[in-house]
Design a protein around this motif. Sequence first.
Motif, short mmCIF file in Angstrom:
data_model
loop_
_atom_site.label_atom_id
_atom_site.label_comp_id
_atom_site.label_asym_id
_atom_site.label_seq_id
_atom_site.Cartn_x
_atom_site.Cartn_y
_atom_site.Cartn_z
N GLN A 138 -4.88 5.34 40.98
CA GLN A 138 -4.87 6.76 40.64
C GLN A 138 -3.90 7.53 41.53
O GLN A 138 -3.09 8.32 41.04
CB GLN A 138 -6.27 7.35 40.75
N SER A 173 -0.33 6.51 40.69
CA SER A 173 0.06 6.99 39.36
C SER A 173 0.51 8.45 39.42
O SER A 173 1.44 8.85 38.72
CB SER A 173 -1.09 6.83 38.35
N HIS A 174 -0.13 9.24 40.29
CA HIS A 174 0.26 10.63 40.45
C HIS A 174 1.69 10.74 40.98
O HIS A 174 2.41 11.68 40.65
CB HIS A 174 -0.69 11.39 41.37
N SER A 185 4.43 11.08 38.28
CA SER A 185 4.54 12.21 37.36
C SER A 185 5.90 12.90 37.56
O SER A 185 6.32 13.17 38.67
CB SER A 185 3.39 13.20 37.56
N LYS A 191 -1.96 0.24 36.13
CA LYS A 191 -3.16 -0.38 35.56
C LYS A 191 -3.20 -1.82 36.04
O LYS A 191 -2.18 -2.43 36.35
CB LYS A 191 -3.10 -0.38 34.02
N ASN A 201 4.67 9.58 30.97
CA ASN A 201 3.68 9.53 32.03
C ASN A 201 3.42 8.07 32.39
O ASN A 201 2.92 7.32 31.56
CB ASN A 201 2.38 10.17 31.54
N LYS A 256 1.49 5.11 34.55
CA LYS A 256 0.23 4.88 35.24
C LYS A 256 0.18 3.44 35.72
O LYS A 256 0.69 2.55 35.06
CB LYS A 256 -0.96 5.14 34.32
#
Length: 114
Positions: free
Chosen positions: A104, A107-108, A111, A7, A3, A5
Amino acid sequence: MENLKIKGRIWIETDSGLKIGMGRALLLEQIDRLGSISEAAKFLEIPYRRAWGIVKDINTNSAKEVVMKVAGGKSGGESRLTDYGKKIVEKFKTTQECFIKFSQDESHSFSGWE
């Protein structure tokens, strides 16, 4: 499957050398709310000397005064943000919110990328 993300930390800068990140924005916000550098430092659990140094650095490197000290009588003085200081804090908060939403959302998109 890993996963991923996004940051990161953001800060805003001016041509005059002013830098405002999360910690400084929180300090400025508390100074304006509490009317005191000392009380803001206590609230944020940082040494007064450090808080005072940050305020001095902010005012020195800003084109306009950000924190103003108001001399007081018996009860002492107070510190408040100038209108310019309030605008800077608000701009930082808006930018921070946009960055969080961006990280956010992006980051999706990672996936299931493997």
